[in-house]
Design a protein around this motif. Sequence first.
Motif, mmCIF file in Angstrom:
data_model
loop_
_atom_site.group_PDB
_atom_site.id
_atom_site.type_symbol
_atom_site.label_atom_id
_atom_site.label_comp_id
_atom_site.label_asym_id
_atom_site.label_seq_id
_atom_site.Cartn_x
_atom_site.Cartn_y
_atom_site.Cartn_z
ATOM 1 N N MET A 1 40.839 31.339 44.293
ATOM 2 C CA MET A 1 42.070 32.086 44.178
ATOM 3 C C MET A 1 42.740 31.862 42.823
ATOM 4 N N THR A 2 42.052 31.191 41.911
ATOM 5 C CA THR A 2 42.670 30.893 40.621
ATOM 6 C C THR A 2 42.198 31.798 39.498
ATOM 7 N N LYS A 3 41.187 32.612 39.729
ATOM 8 C CA LYS A 3 40.658 33.505 38.695
ATOM 9 C C LYS A 3 41.352 34.863 38.771
ATOM 10 N N HIS A 4 42.453 35.009 38.059
ATOM 11 C CA HIS A 4 43.184 36.273 38.065
ATOM 12 C C HIS A 4 42.745 37.136 36.887
ATOM 13 N N TRP B 1 33.978 48.260 38.360
ATOM 14 C CA TRP B 1 34.748 47.293 39.142
ATOM 15 C C TRP B 1 34.991 47.821 40.552
ATOM 16 N N THR B 2 35.037 46.905 41.511
ATOM 17 C CA THR B 2 35.392 47.220 42.889
ATOM 18 C C THR B 2 36.493 46.269 43.319
ATOM 19 N N ASP C 1 31.974 34.407 42.495
ATOM 20 C CA ASP C 1 30.626 34.449 41.926
ATOM 21 C C ASP C 1 30.575 35.120 40.550
ATOM 22 N N GLY C 2 31.734 35.545 40.038
ATOM 23 C CA GLY C 2 31.780 36.134 38.701
ATOM 24 C C GLY C 2 31.462 37.616 38.651
ATOM 25 N N SER C 3 31.170 38.226 39.798
ATOM 26 C CA SER C 3 30.859 39.652 39.815
ATOM 27 C C SER C 3 32.111 40.474 39.524
#
Length: 101
Positions: free
Chosen positions: A1-4, A37-38, A74-76
Amino acid sequence: MTKHVAVTGTLTRVNWINPHIVLEMEARGEGGKVEQWTFQSNPPSWYQSVGLARADFAKAIGQTITVEAVKARDGSLYGYMDKIKLPDGTSCELVNNAEPK
């Protein structure tokens, strides 16, 4: 939840279905490469409760929107939407008012 992330691009598709709507968009990434992007979001009933309808999203297809989201671990090129800004200037922040357990 930290990757904004904040992504600005062209809305290409909206799946207005339960349990969560899904937005797809094309945006320019590093080096100008087009990225697909999704973003998953709240259910349609939530949007209706804040005054946004399927038609508001449908008329934005092919236009530029901005989405702020929590990016997939996962970086997707996938995320859970926190905020959206539609082409007409309408902005909606997705807030969870539930008390933590």
